[in-house]
Design an enzyme around this catalytic site. Structure first.
Site, short mmCIF file in Angstrom:
data_model
loop_
_atom_site.label_atom_id
_atom_site.label_comp_id
_atom_site.label_asym_id
_atom_site.label_seq_id
_atom_site.Cartn_x
_atom_site.Cartn_y
_atom_site.Cartn_z
N LYS A 79 0.87 -1.18 0.00
CA LYS A 79 0.00 0.00 0.00
C LYS A 79 0.89 1.22 0.00
CE LYS A 79 -4.48 0.76 0.21
NZ LYS A 79 -5.50 -0.20 -0.25
N1 GLU Z 1 -7.23 0.01 -3.52
C1 GLU Z 1 -7.93 -1.19 -3.84
C2 GLU Z 1 -7.98 -2.13 -2.64
O1 GLU Z 1 -7.84 -1.70 -1.53
C3 GLU Z 1 -7.40 -1.87 -5.10
C4 GLU Z 1 -5.99 -2.35 -5.03
C5 GLU Z 1 -5.47 -2.87 -6.37
O2 GLU Z 1 -6.23 -2.97 -7.29
O3 GLU Z 1 -4.27 -3.12 -6.44
O4 GLU Z 1 -8.23 -3.30 -2.77
#
Ligand code: GLU
Length: 390
Positions: A79
């Site tokens: 993240k």
């Molecule tokens: N931000 C989204 C999540 O928390 C998508 C993450 C992604 O597609 O890599 O799952």
């Protein structure tokens, strides 16, 4: 194994000097945490929010590891975050922030190493800038470095509403196991952004009555159901759900969480259902569209009250599933149809739902414990089979 998985493998903190449009310079903080590398490259969103901290990014990175493992997507979790309120910056400033963040992190990103995507406060334009910055610095266009891109730049059809579709696939399964027919079901959706808006639309298309929605400006209620297409047009026109004809305002917008509905979909941010309000939540089923909307203490209270909680790592995994499809398509330069994407998403979501539900039933676990234990098992097995080096 517990100690190994409890800590992220890599954490990077960067300073982002920004020249504001008025010529002043300020320095923002940015982070990227890669929680686990055992099953493939790391994957997870980038958020722009004034609350971002290294601890928040760490927690979200770990959730991504479990989400990817549970959905059988060959990534570890990551993240990223920049501590900034995007509403207070111009588009040109947001572009400079994004590009500087990307170049500071260029050495850890890449289609085979770490692949960002949109999250709170970022969107497909952010991803286009990231892809461009990374590509210009490498001297070649690298479509697979981010997902959630515009379709013209190697995005996948069906990515933008994938999380919402996934939320609704599992919400309909949850209604089924609770014996509630969709025609009689009511729902409240917190958040009308990337996840909540599509969730409201797909629920109403499935004949569920969406009786309340909220956004950062306020909440609205209509006991006989909101006209969701009309509401979407109102939001496109005014920028908010507030003031939609045929609805009444909910004075304190957080009270949406306490409505007597079958389905509650928190689809905004983490930590909204807490020990302080969980005892007053009346929904029969909660489907976590956001990451971490329920605190650990609240989870216990909800379970004791017989509320079925479909956990985030299952409920909102549709986004990363179609991100995976986008990455596969970008790496192969071969694009799928909307139908291919929708069918493959649905079959993965339903397979994961069945695995989690059956495991919970057979071991007498909550859906959250079942989902987490299945996911941890997958990652732990990968570690054991790879062995410890050196
Ligand atoms: N931000 C989204 C999540 O928390 C998508 C993450 C992604 O597609 O890599 O799952």
């Amino acid at each position: 194994m517990y100690e190994l998985l409890a800590e992220p493998r890599r954490e990077v903190a960067v300073s982002i000097p920004l020249r504001r449009d008025n010529g002043e310079v300020e320095v923002l903080r940015g982070f990227r945490v890669q929680h686990n590398l055992s099953r493939g490259p790391t994957k997870g969103g980038l958020r722009f929010s004034p609350d971002v901290s290294i601890d928040e990014v760490r927690a979200l990175a770990m959730w991504m590891t479990w989400k990817c493992a549970l959905l059988d997507v060959p990534y570890g979790g990551a993240k990223g975050g920049v501590r900034v309120d995007p509403r207070k910056y111009s588009t040109a400033e947001l572009e400079r922030i994004t590009r500087r963040y990307t170049s500071e992190l260029a050495h850890v990103l890449g289609p085979e190493s770490d692949i960002p995507a949109p999250d709170v406060g970022t969107d497909q334009q952010t991803m286009a800038w990231m892809m461009d910055t990374y590509s210009v610095n490498r001297g070649r266009t690298t479509l697979g470095v981010v997902t959630g891109k515009p379709i013209a730049l190697g995005g996948s059809v069906g990515r933008a509403d994938a999380t919402s579709r996934g939320v609704v696939h599992v919400a309909l399964e949850a209604l089924k196991v609770r014996g509630i027919s969709t025609h009689q079901a009511t729902a409240a959706v917190q958040g009308f952004g990337k996840v909540g808006r599509g969730a409201a639309r797909f629920l109403s298309e499935a004949s569920v009555q969406v009786v309340a929605v909220s956004d950062q400006y306020g909440a609205i209620y209509a006991p006989h159901g909101l006209d969701v297409p009309g509401l979407e047009a109102h939001v496109d026109r005014t920028g908010s759900v507030v003031g939609f004809a045929g609805s009444e305002p909910i004075a304190a917008k957080e009270d949406l969480l306490l409505l007597d509905v079958d389905l509650l979909i928190p689809a905004a941010v983490e930590g909204v259902i807490t020990a302080a309000n969980a005892g007053d939540v009346q929904a029969r089923i909660i489907v976590e569209g956001a990451n971490g909307p329920t605190t650990t203490e609240a989870d216990v209270i909800l379970n004791n009250r017989g509320c079925l909680v479909v956990p985030d790592i299952l409920a909102n995994a549709g986004g990363v599933v179609v991100s995976y499809f986008e990455w596969v398509q970008a790496n192969q330069s071969y694009w799928w149809s909307a139908r291919d994407v929708a069918e493959r998403l649905e079959s993965r979501m339903l397979a994961a739902w069945t695995r989690v539900y059956d495991h919970a039933e057979s071991r007498n676990l909550t859906l959250r414990s079942a989902a987490t234990s299945l996911a941890v098992q997958v990652v732990a097995d990968a570690h054991r089979q790879r062995g410890l080096y050196p």
